[in-house]
Design an enzyme around this catalytic site. Sequence first.
Site, PDB file in Angstrom:
ATOM      1  N   SER A 188     -38.275  44.281  20.705  1.00 56.39           N
ATOM      2  CA  SER A 188     -36.867  44.648  21.043  1.00 56.39           C
ATOM      3  C   SER A 188     -37.140  46.160  21.394  1.00 56.39           C
ATOM      4  O   SER A 188     -37.433  47.012  20.570  1.00 56.39           O
ATOM      5  CB  SER A 188     -36.102  44.633  19.891  1.00 56.39           C
ATOM      6  N   GLU A 189     -36.658  46.793  22.413  1.00 54.43           N
ATOM      7  CA  GLU A 189     -36.817  48.151  22.938  1.00 54.43           C
ATOM      8  C   GLU A 189     -36.062  49.222  22.070  1.00 54.43           C
ATOM      9  O   GLU A 189     -36.334  50.216  22.052  1.00 54.43           O
ATOM     10  CB  GLU A 189     -36.356  48.303  24.222  1.00 54.43           C
TER      11      GLU A 189
END
Length: 218
Positions: free
Chosen positions: A46-47
């Site tokens: 997840s960025e």
Amino acid sequence: MADLKVRIAKRCAKEFEDGEFINLGIGMPTMVADYIAEDIIVTCHSENGFAGIDALADESNLDVDIINSGGQYVTALPRVKYFDTAESFGLVRGGHVKATVLGAMEVAENGDLANWIVPGKKVAGMGGAMDLCVGCPQVIITMLHTQKGNHKIKKQCSLPLTAEKCVTRIITEMAVMDVTPEGIKVVELHPDYTKEEVQAATGVDLIWAKDLKPYDED
């Protein structure tokens, strides 16, 4: 519609193999983590700063400190690793994330992607999508095939682009399609639909794989 989104997420989960490191975008892509086979290890990135996303959280396992890039509460695997945004995007830009799963408003025949803004309307924004489209070797789109009957797979995108010629595969409730130099090729067809129905729902002339397979959602 919820069942169709589950269908798409289940099919997308079959794209990945043991040991792979992938990214899941906001919206429908977050559902994919719920359906990855239990006998393989796939690490989801997840960025906003961690690797090891598991399923969406509910009242029984909610931790207010664990959210994905879309602001949803999620669970994390025991092997989770948390890091800052610089390291997160270093992984993406460095080509270390094999694939990203993103939603789309429009996909062009050549693989152009529009998924971040509709002029005059409030939407979530681009986020890290432009980096993911450039940094990941595989860009997989999960989306409903049409929007209120309007084509989403088109000759050219009419909305502002997220990135050019980046999409490699499109998974909808109707079919699985690859973006090729010759055009959009259908490689799997869901038994609920005919070739004619899928073509009518698509804004480009489709190519049908010679070894066309049934849509694999089981």
